[in-house]
Write a protein that holds these residues in place. Sequence first.
Motif, PDB file in Angstrom:
ATOM      1  N   GLY A  29     -35.991  27.493 -14.758  1.00 60.54           N
ATOM      2  CA  GLY A  29     -36.560  28.223 -13.628  1.00 60.54           C
ATOM      3  C   GLY A  29     -36.451  27.528 -12.294  1.00 60.54           C
ATOM      4  N   ALA A  30     -35.889  26.328 -12.238  1.00 59.14           N
ATOM      5  CA  ALA A  30     -35.795  25.599 -10.964  1.00 59.14           C
ATOM      6  C   ALA A  30     -34.851  26.312 -10.015  1.00 59.14           C
ATOM      7  N   ARG A  31     -35.339  26.676  -8.834  1.00 59.42           N
ATOM      8  CA  ARG A  31     -34.513  27.340  -7.826  1.00 59.42           C
ATOM      9  C   ARG A  31     -34.272  26.447  -6.605  1.00 59.42           C
ATOM     10  N   THR A  32     -35.029  25.364  -6.512  1.00 56.05           N
ATOM     11  CA  THR A  32     -34.868  24.408  -5.408  1.00 56.05           C
ATOM     12  C   THR A  32     -34.512  23.050  -6.001  1.00 56.05           C
ATOM     13  N   VAL A  33     -33.537  22.383  -5.396  1.00 57.03           N
ATOM     14  CA  VAL A  33     -33.151  21.052  -5.842  1.00 57.03           C
ATOM     15  C   VAL A  33     -33.453  20.054  -4.732  1.00 57.03           C
ATOM     16  N   VAL A  34     -34.029  18.926  -5.111  1.00 58.04           N
ATOM     17  CA  VAL A  34     -34.359  17.854  -4.177  1.00 58.04           C
ATOM     18  C   VAL A  34     -33.354  16.721  -4.373  1.00 58.04           C
ATOM     19  N   ALA A  35     -32.670  16.345  -3.308  1.00 62.50           N
ATOM     20  CA  ALA A  35     -31.661  15.283  -3.349  1.00 62.50           C
ATOM     21  C   ALA A  35     -32.287  13.977  -2.874  1.00 62.50           C
ATOM     22  N   ILE A  36     -32.227  12.955  -3.713  1.00 62.90           N
ATOM     23  CA  ILE A  36     -32.782  11.639  -3.393  1.00 62.90           C
ATOM     24  C   ILE A  36     -31.635  10.637  -3.306  1.00 62.90           C
ATOM     25  N   MET A  37     -31.538   9.940  -2.185  1.00 61.14           N
ATOM     26  CA  MET A  37     -30.487   8.936  -1.994  1.00 61.14           C
ATOM     27  C   MET A  37     -31.019   7.754  -1.196  1.00 61.14           C
ATOM     28  N   HIS A  38     -30.327   6.653  -1.328  1.00 56.11           N
ATOM     29  CA  HIS A  38     -30.573   5.447  -0.541  1.00 56.11           C
ATOM     30  C   HIS A  38     -29.200   4.862  -0.222  1.00 56.11           C
ATOM     31  N   PRO A  39     -29.019   4.247   0.943  1.00 58.67           N
ATOM     32  CA  PRO A  39     -27.669   3.767   1.291  1.00 58.67           C
ATOM     33  C   PRO A  39     -27.147   2.651   0.401  1.00 58.67           C
ATOM     34  N   ARG A  40     -28.036   1.906  -0.286  1.00 61.25           N
ATOM     35  CA  ARG A  40     -27.544   0.760  -1.032  1.00 61.25           C
ATOM     36  C   ARG A  40     -28.240   0.527  -2.363  1.00 61.25           C
ATOM     37  N   GLN A  41     -29.114   1.436  -2.780  1.00 67.90           N
ATOM     38  CA  GLN A  41     -29.813   1.252  -4.041  1.00 67.90           C
ATOM     39  C   GLN A  41     -29.543   2.410  -4.988  1.00 67.90           C
ATOM     40  N   ASP A  42     -29.559   2.110  -6.282  1.00 66.80           N
ATOM     41  CA  ASP A  42     -29.433   3.127  -7.318  1.00 66.80           C
ATOM     42  C   ASP A  42     -30.815   3.720  -7.576  1.00 66.80           C
ATOM     43  N   LEU A  43     -30.994   4.986  -7.229  1.00 65.55           N
ATOM     44  CA  LEU A  43     -32.293   5.640  -7.373  1.00 65.55           C
ATOM     45  C   LEU A  43     -32.322   6.613  -8.546  1.00 65.55           C
ATOM     46  N   THR A  44     -31.454   6.384  -9.540  1.00 64.07           N
ATOM     47  CA  THR A  44     -31.410   7.273 -10.696  1.00 64.07           C
ATOM     48  C   THR A  44     -32.784   7.430 -11.333  1.00 64.07           C
ATOM     49  N   HIS A  45     -33.553   6.354 -11.347  1.00 64.30           N
ATOM     50  CA  HIS A  45     -34.861   6.389 -11.996  1.00 64.30           C
ATOM     51  C   HIS A  45     -35.992   6.261 -10.970  1.00 64.30           C
ATOM     52  N   HIS A  46     -35.810   6.864  -9.822  1.00 63.99           N
ATOM     53  CA  HIS A  46     -36.842   6.822  -8.791  1.00 63.99           C
ATOM     54  C   HIS A  46     -38.143   7.396  -9.337  1.00 63.99           C
ATOM     55  N   VAL A  47     -39.229   6.806  -8.883  1.00 63.48           N
ATOM     56  CA  VAL A  47     -40.541   7.166  -9.412  1.00 63.48           C
ATOM     57  C   VAL A  47     -40.902   8.641  -9.188  1.00 63.48           C
ATOM     58  N   LEU A  48     -40.321   9.303  -8.183  1.00 64.63           N
ATOM     59  CA  LEU A  48     -40.648  10.696  -7.902  1.00 64.63           C
ATOM     60  C   LEU A  48     -39.859  11.685  -8.765  1.00 64.63           C
ATOM     61  N   VAL A  49     -38.839  11.223  -9.465  1.00 71.55           N
ATOM     62  CA  VAL A  49     -38.005  12.139 -10.243  1.00 71.55           C
ATOM     63  C   VAL A  49     -38.832  12.929 -11.251  1.00 71.55           C
ATOM     64  N   PRO A  50     -39.578  12.274 -12.160  1.00 65.03           N
ATOM     65  CA  PRO A  50     -40.353  13.063 -13.125  1.00 65.03           C
ATOM     66  C   PRO A  50     -41.467  13.878 -12.478  1.00 65.03           C
ATOM     67  N   GLU A  51     -42.016  13.374 -11.381  1.00 60.84           N
ATOM     68  CA  GLU A  51     -43.078  14.112 -10.683  1.00 60.84           C
ATOM     69  C   GLU A  51     -42.566  15.446 -10.158  1.00 60.84           C
ATOM     70  N   LEU A  52     -41.365  15.445  -9.602  1.00 61.53           N
ATOM     71  CA  LEU A  52     -40.791  16.678  -9.068  1.00 61.53           C
ATOM     72  C   LEU A  52     -40.369  17.613 -10.190  1.00 61.53           C
ATOM     73  N   LEU A  53     -39.797  17.074 -11.247  1.00 62.34           N
ATOM     74  CA  LEU A  53     -39.407  17.903 -12.391  1.00 62.34           C
ATOM     75  C   LEU A  53     -40.624  18.591 -12.988  1.00 62.34           C
ATOM     76  N   GLU A  54     -41.724  17.864 -13.116  1.00 64.40           N
ATOM     77  CA  GLU A  54     -42.946  18.424 -13.674  1.00 64.40           C
ATOM     78  C   GLU A  54     -43.467  19.585 -12.840  1.00 64.40           C
ATOM     79  N   ARG A  55     -43.167  19.567 -11.549  1.00 61.20           N
ATOM     80  CA  ARG A  55     -43.615  20.637 -10.658  1.00 61.20           C
ATOM     81  C   ARG A  55     -42.603  21.778 -10.550  1.00 61.20           C
TER      82      ARG A  55
END
Length: 411
Positions: free
Chosen positions: A47-73
Motif C-alpha cells: 500500500g505504500a504510495r510515497t517513497v522517502v529517499a535517504i542519502m548522505h554524501p559520504r556515508q552508507d545509510l542502508t540501515h539508517h535508524v529511520l528506515v524501519p520507523e517510516l516503513l512501519e508508518r
Amino acid sequence: MTRSAERLGAGRYIESAAAPTSTVTSVHELRTHDGAKVAGVLRTVPGARTVVAIMHPRQDLTHHVLVPELLERGYAVWTQGTRSPNNDIALVHEQALLDVAAGQVFLRDQDFDHVVTLGHSGGGTLFAFYHQQAGAPSGQRLATTPAGRRIDLTGAEMPMPDGAIFMAPHPGQGALLLRLIDPSVLVESDPLSVDPALNPFDPANGFAKPPHSSTYSPEFVESYRAAQRRRIERIDEVAREHVAAASQARRRFAKSADPVDQRTALAPRILTVYRTDADLRFTDLSLSPNERPYGSLFSRRADLTNYGLVGFGRFTTADAWLSTWSALSTNADFVRCAPGVTVPSIFVELTGDQACFPEDATRMVEALGSTDKSHTSVPGTHFGGPITEGAPTGASLAAAEIGAWLAGRFG
C-alpha cells in the motif's frame, strides 16, 4: 559518569526498531549521467504510495535508524550511496548531485505517487544543494566545480522531489569544518604543533575536562574563530596550488605527449588536515546553549579525538577540499542552497544536537524557499540518541513528527 559515556565514540550508534515483516527489499545498481555506478536499496510495504529517499554524501545509510520507523508508518524507503561511500577522500559534491539524480530518476520510474527527500546531518545540505540545482533552468546550473573541473549538470535529468525532510542537518560540511578545525596548528605537517595562545584544550585558555564545562572568554572565542578562518584560507591556497599544478601538467601533456607530464597530471596531491574536532562548543556548554552533552560528535573527549585518526576532512584531494570541506569555496552550503527548496518542507531540530545549534536551525529554516514549511524540535542528540539514559530516542520522536507531517501532506 558511566563507562559508556567515557568511551570514545559513545552515543554515535542508535538501536533501531525492527522493520515490518511485510517489508519487501530489493537492491538496484544505477548508472549516473556521467557514467558512474551507484547502488541503492528499496524497501516497500503493501500500500505504500510515497517513497522517502535517504542519502548522505559520504556515508552508507542502508540501515539508517529511520528506515524501519517510516516503513512501519506505511512509507517506502530508498537508501542510496554516492559513488564512493564511506570514503570521502575524493568527494566532490557537484558529482554527488549526479548520483542523487540517478536515484531520483529511478524512483520516478517506479509506481509511487510522491517522492520525498530526507536529509539527516550532511545529507541535509546534499539534498538542499540538489533541490537548488534541480529547480534551476538547465542552462543556469553549475558547469564547473570550485576547482574548475567540468561537471555536466546542465545535461542531466534532475527530477524535482515532491517534498523535503530535514532532520538535524548541519550547515554544510565546509561550514561545519570551519567551526571544528583547530586553529592552534602551527605547522600543517606536524600534528602536535601548537600555538599556546589558541590551544582550546589548555586550562590557561578556559578548558575543563568532563564532566565540567569549559569557560572561554569572549575575547578568546573571537580570536579563535578568526584564526579558524585563517587556517581554512591557508589550506585553500595550498589546494589551489595543487589544482594549478595538475592543470599545467595536463596542458603540457596535450602538447608534448610526454608520459612524464601525464604521470604528473595524474599523481594525487593529497591534503592531510590534522586536528579537526575542536569546536569550542563541544567543551563550553554556555556557547550556543542547548541540551547537548559535553563532547563532540565523535566522543566525550574531544581533547583526545582531536589528535586521533578519525575526523572530518582528514585526508582529501585538492578538488574535494574545495568542493566539500572549504567553507570559503564550496557550493554545498545549506543557507545558500535553501532558497531553492520550494517544495513542502519540514525541519526537525534535535534539542541536544552537537552539530546543528539553535541559531543554525533558525537561519536554515528562515532560508528555506518553501511557502509551506514546518519547524519542530524534539529531545535528542545529533545521531538520534536520547537526551538522558532511559528516555525515548530522538530518532523515534523525530519519526513521529515526520510521520504526521507526511500523512498530512501526502496521505
